[in-house]
Design an enzyme around this catalytic site. Sequence first.
Site, PDB file in Angstrom:
ATOM      1  N   SER A  40       0.427   6.973   1.253  1.00  0.00           N
ATOM      2  CA  SER A  40       0.021   5.606   0.936  1.00  0.00           C
ATOM      3  C   SER A  40      -0.883   5.595  -0.289  1.00  0.00           C
ATOM      4  O   SER A  40      -1.238   6.645  -0.836  1.00  0.00           O
ATOM      5  CB  SER A  40      -0.699   4.988   2.146  1.00  0.00           C
ATOM      6  N   TYR A  41      -1.274   4.410  -0.710  1.00  0.00           N
ATOM      7  CA  TYR A  41      -2.051   4.217  -1.941  1.00  0.00           C
ATOM      8  C   TYR A  41      -3.303   5.096  -1.935  1.00  0.00           C
ATOM      9  O   TYR A  41      -4.109   5.035  -1.003  1.00  0.00           O
ATOM     10  CB  TYR A  41      -2.439   2.747  -2.065  1.00  0.00           C
ATOM     11  N   PRO A  42      -3.497   5.944  -2.965  1.00  0.00           N
ATOM     12  CA  PRO A  42      -4.570   6.940  -2.906  1.00  0.00           C
ATOM     13  C   PRO A  42      -5.962   6.434  -3.262  1.00  0.00           C
ATOM     14  O   PRO A  42      -6.948   7.033  -2.859  1.00  0.00           O
ATOM     15  CB  PRO A  42      -4.121   8.000  -3.920  1.00  0.00           C
ATOM     16  N   SER A  68       0.800  -1.225   0.000  1.00  0.00           N
ATOM     17  CA  SER A  68       0.000   0.000   0.000  1.00  0.00           C
ATOM     18  C   SER A  68       0.826   1.265   0.000  1.00  0.00           C
ATOM     19  O   SER A  68       0.287   2.365   0.085  1.00  0.00           O
ATOM     20  CB  SER A  68      -0.937   0.005   1.217  1.00  0.00           C
TER      21      SER A  68
END
Length: 719
Positions: free
Chosen positions: A319-321, A137
């Site tokens: 982190s992963y949007p 992530s």
Amino acid sequence: MKLIIAEKPDQGMKLAAPFSFKKKDSYVEIAPNSIFPKGAFLTWAVGHLCELVPPEEYNSSWKKWDLAMLPIIPDKFQHRVMKSKWKQFKVIKDLVHHPNVTEIIMAGDAEREGEAIVRIILKQCGNKKPLKRLWISSLTENAVKQGFQKLLEGKETETIYFEALSRACADWLIGMNASRAYTLLIQKKGIKDVFSVGRVQTPTLALIVKREKEIENFQSKDFWEIVAEFNINGKKFHGKWHKENETRLDNEQMAERIRAFCEGKPAVIQDVEKERKEYLPPYLFNLSSLQATANKLYKFSPKKTLDIAQKLYVKGFISYPRSDSSFVTKEEAALFKTTLAKLSSFDSFQSYFPLPKASIEQDRRYVNEKKVTDHYAIIPTEQVVDPAKLQADERKIYELIVKRLIAAHYDKAIYDYTTIHTKVDGRADFISKGKEQIELGWRQVIFEREEKNEDEQLLPSLQQGEQGITEQVKVKKGQTQPPKRYTEGQLITLMKTAGKYVEDQELQAVLKQTEGLGTEATRAGIISILKDRNYIEVKKNVVYPTQKAMLLIEAVGNTILASPEMTAKWEQRLQEIGIGKASPQQFMDSVKKLSNKIVMDAMNEEKGWDFSQIDVSSIGSSFPGAKPPKKSRSLGKCPICSGSIVDKGTFYGCSNYKENECKFTVSKKILGKNITQKNISELLKNGKTEKIQGFKKDDKTFDAKLQLQAGKVSFLFEK
């Protein structure tokens, strides 16, 4: 030797960053190390390298748009490599079949779409080698190394590939058949344009059009309120007259009588109510809430916010949007202390430290593993960056994300709300409201500008039974206001909460559980599609449907295409496919039947379509390749030169402009109101129009006629 396939080049380089590597042509070669003892090749897609083939590749007769050919239903769906991306596909294919490669690591984004992108490429390559899956992530070096040390087996994520593939093929079926059916049937009415119809875009558009019709049909009414100024033992405040909690009167004479009765009369405090309200800090961001907040504060479009967040993610700062969760696991929460300590050294955040709470690891408002699905909330990574070193827009998004995390470590905000009931001369009741800040709490980190409430005031300390005088009384006239159009940020929230527009309570729950219309990753794209296809215009962050949108939704009517209901049922089944509890084949069989029904419904409904209330003159003008009409119809004589007034697309103007430079024009939209051809014909023939309702200025609406005076258009108000 391993082959790693990333989703995009920049993501690929971040995955290679923790290791020693050599750059090659469209791939890199990682040197042997503790994680890859024999080294590894790392290459990448460029987003989607493959696409579903068009209808004519299944059946040459499907190339022609013909109602008799519908519905178009392939026996088996196929993909092809996009021509513009063939070179990169060839690189991947050669590496897949490289004799030294014994295993392939799928390293697309850790979600459905990233899974499908890589698996479809591998299928096109004819891969037979074993698969592993990288699932991370964030793209910090530490996260990348840990991810490669904890690879998943390829079979573990296969079901989300089936889910993504089912979604894409089903959307192809509905979009291909519904778009052709409605386009061809509308063209039979003489309107030459192409109408794109889709499972998510059309119900979203229907909600926008529904709001526009509510505004157009809104009948503004006058009302009157009575406001009194009180003096109770030298303590002054104001209050509104009310009866049974209603402060508005629809009769001016009655309001004036109450005003006259109350002025100068004795007043007594009947009751003082106090209520304390506590506001917890907001949740951490998921993508929808980040997009809505950035739109509200900075007028960023949802797509712009996602693009900026993606850049910050690839750089390793957040982190992963594309996350749909507002929670984190205990593992992430344990890193907050270190991350926040680093952030505290930057000027942008220094004033918020030391934090009131040292840790939120035990706070279930933020730390809840059961509510973390594919990804946790959008948070700053331990690879922090000084916001001052970022580009302006990147800084705004990064600071929003950081401040949400900081605010989570602050106490609740506390306010006291006071309501005072005052009686005048024993007969007339007035109410006064006030708000007092007790604890600022987290609001000192996140300043949210609240809408001004003119009823609230700073109230003096008063006790029940205190007496005084009614010094002054005024009657204030107002008008009821229509609902407001959506902003782009509100549209994102509307799509997420679309379940409330479904009557079936079970389906409401499904839509709530399955994110509503679209997903976190696709909503911004849907809004962009609506813009690109000339269905909506965004002016000063406000969303307006075009006449093309009004016409399509009029045609679609109350069919399932306009309702979130279909999406609710689909998302429920797709979720079940994603966790291995439903059959993709059975789902596709039901979609094929639905495609046939949609075509049949459109053909049956077409006989009753009535577009007389829609200005169709501009529809088709923005479609690529559309031919302009050979001759524009005259709407009347020009008041300046007696030429013909014709439709010019975005305005009405004189046909003699080129000959004698006659500059008489009338805009197609005046103060937010569409001016139709019928309005213009009336204006030119009679010198004035019928009354037009819904003009808007300074957030107030009014009704008026348009009139012609000395070659100029102005408002005409009835007495």
